[in-house]
Design an enzyme around this catalytic site. Structure first.
Site, short mmCIF file in Angstrom:
data_model
loop_
_atom_site.label_atom_id
_atom_site.label_comp_id
_atom_site.label_asym_id
_atom_site.label_seq_id
_atom_site.Cartn_x
_atom_site.Cartn_y
_atom_site.Cartn_z
N HIS A 140 1.06 -1.27 -0.18
CA HIS A 140 0.32 -0.25 0.56
C HIS A 140 0.89 1.56 0.11
O HIS A 140 1.86 0.98 0.47
CB HIS A 140 -1.06 -0.17 1.28
CG HIS A 140 -0.06 0.31 2.12
ND1 HIS A 140 0.22 1.08 3.46
CD2 HIS A 140 0.15 -1.20 3.83
CE1 HIS A 140 1.09 1.79 4.30
NE2 HIS A 140 0.69 -0.92 4.42
N CYS A 164 2.82 -4.95 6.83
CA CYS A 164 2.08 -4.51 5.45
C CYS A 164 3.86 -3.96 5.04
O CYS A 164 4.48 -3.50 5.52
CB CYS A 164 0.69 -4.52 5.40
SG CYS A 164 0.16 -5.06 5.85
#
Length: 529
Positions: A430, A449
């Protein structure tokens, strides 16, 4: 025309990517009739001799009518040669009974039948063990780590042996099981190169204050010796204690090879890298060779690969790297998991549902301290029935009883784009609202992440590769609308989050990176046992 694509996001995380990437080894009973190997030199034996052998070995000899199969000198010698060569692949020849097999081969003409039969079993077991080690490595990473989705790849080594002996292709068969990726081949060269270095009987470097260009300090002599040892510096006729221009250039070269800031200043990080011994670097190469045997053989025609310790993402088409991006990865306490999967969709202007770990360790304490935290971060609280909860009615003692969603926008923790793929860890790639972190050299800073620098460029690349109707202009319109929109992907574009701390670049230079999750030494110790 509206370009908003709707889909259900929740089910994405309900499925693991294991079936997409690797097959667990589950021995199955053969359904195809095997044609026995035939040789006039074969010796028949009693099936009771192999009753304690593994099932696959028993089936193999049953299929071959309980006769010896290693009857040709060519096949035995090829296996012996391959076992000897395993050392160049970072494996131990003694793991495959090399000394015993060589001794039996030299005296084969005078061996009694019982010993020839026993040696036949040993050759078969050695082939099977070597085949499995070349294809899957010596150690199953899932037995070592909870956050590695790298399950053993399916391999029926005994079936391969049947055909290898029939066609006298033992060497070629084993060779096909090795990783074919460029990085692996360069690691093999790295091992050969570091084995060519002499013993490094050079003192260590202690840095109290940073050593800067033109400084005169006694440690510079040792610095020059170590730089010369590794090939970053050409040793002059006499050494001085002056940190001169030539040595500064050598230090910058060394720093670049080790992923350090190439500023020419010798601080604690550079000194620590200089103090690493030849044997320690060799161990680092050996564990990375093992890791590459764990990884899937086929990475895909189009794929994105993240090397976690390098803080770098590569987009690859065919065998060519088409673009690279800096990344931020998980810190040691919240590690980025190692896995292979396939992109399923992109989300433009994503919302962010706060995961349980962050609720417990970050959001809960912050919200309890200051209820204004939720408005400041754009987070809405929902109860179990989906109703919005006022921050001042929120029960700070039970933060995990609620769902927290951050509204889309440039201040959203996921930034402007999210890259989804099935996995068992609820992770994804992301954007971020902390883009300043990409200016740092060490970027193990996330909660697991992977954050990508210039992520929209990566998104446009993926959409182009996918031949998707959603091109850059259309995505830009969605961004302007500030509405959350999903874009399904139809082509197989793979994503690999892997971990390797050593390699050789295309110019033959050895590259090393900090072992940010402290995995190298533990793995080396396991490989030795």
């Amino acid at each position: 025309m509206s370009y908003k694509y709707l889909f259900f996001l929740a089910p994405i995380f309900l499925f693991s990517c294991k079936k997409d990437t690797v097959l667990a080894h589950t021995p199955q009973k053969d359904t195809i009739k095997v044609v026995p190997l035939s040789s006039p030199e074969a010796i028949a034996f009693d099936s009771l001799l192999i009753k304690d052998k593994p099932l696959r070995i028993q089936e193999f000899y049953k299929n071959n009518l309980y006769k010896t199969v290693w009857t040709k000198t060519e096949d035995r010698e090829n296996l012996i040669s391959l076992i000897k060569a395993t050392e160049s692949e970072g494996l131990e020849p003694d793991d495959y009974s090399l000394k015993t097999i060589e001794r039996k081969e030299k005296s084969r003409a005078t061996l009694p039948e019982a010993e020839i039969i026993a040696t036949d079993f040993l050759l078969t077991e050695s082939f099977q063990r070597l085949a499995n080690h070349l294809y899957n490595g010596k150690i199953d990473p899932t037995q070592l780590y909870k956050d590695w989705e790298m399950h053993p790849k399916e391999l029926k080594a005994i079936d391969l042996l049947q055909e290898a002996l029939r066609n006298h292709t033992v060497a070629q068969t084993l060779d096909t099981l090795k990783p074919k990726h460029f990085v692996y081949h360069q690691l093999v060269k790295s091992l050969a190169k570091i084995n060519s270095y002499p013993k490094d009987n050079i003192g260590s470097i202690t840095v109290v204050d940073k050593i800067k260009p033109n400084d005169t300090v006694p440690e510079i002599k040792t610095v020059k010796e170590r730089l010369a040892y590794w090939g970053d510096y050409r040793m002059p006729d006499s050494l001085t204690t002056i940190y001169d221009e030539k040595t500064v250039a050598a230090i910058k070269h060394f720093q670049t090879r080790h992923g350090l800031v190439a500023d020419g200043i010798i601080g604690k990080g550079t000194a620590a890298a200089l103090n690493v011994t030849r044997n320690q670097r060799k161990q680092q190469i050996l564990v990375n060779l093992e890791r590459w045997r764990w990884f899937p053989r086929h990475l895909g025609d189009d794929y994105v690969i993240v090397n976690i310790p390098e803080f770098k993402l590569y987009a690859v088409k065919g065998n060519d790297t088409t673009r690279t991006h800096k990344v931020v990865v998980g810190r040691d306490k919240r590690r980025t998991p190692i896995l292979s999967s396939k992109f399923s969709n992109l989300v433009i202007n994503p919302t962010w549902t706060v995961p349980p770990t962050i609720i417990k360790e970050d959001l809960g304490p912050a919200g309890a301290k200051n209820r204004g935290y939720f408005a400041a971060t754009g987070i809405t609280i929902y109860n179990s029935k989906g109703a919005v909860v006022d921050p001042y009615s929120w029960n700070a003692a039970k933060p995990n009883n609620y769902r927290y969603v951050q509204k889309p926008g440039s201040n959203n923790s996921l930034g402007l784009v999210k890259f989804n793929f099935p996995n068992g860890h609820l992770v994804y790639l992301h954007d971020t609202n902390h883009r300043e972190l990409f200016a740092l050299n060490g970027r193990a800073l996330s909660s697991g992440c992977v954050r990508v620098e210039n992520p929209l460029d990566l998104a446009y690349y993926i959409l182009e590769t996918d031949e998707n109707i959603m091109n850059q202009k259309r995505v830009e319109k969605i961004l302007e609308s500030k509405k959350t929109s999903g874009i399904p992907l139809k082509k197989p574009i793979f994503v690999h989050q892997w971990y390797w701390t050593s390699w050789m670049d295309k110019n033959g230079l050895l590259e090393f990176r900090n072992d940010i999750y402290n995995l190298d030494f533990e793995l080396y110790e396991k490989l030795r046992n």
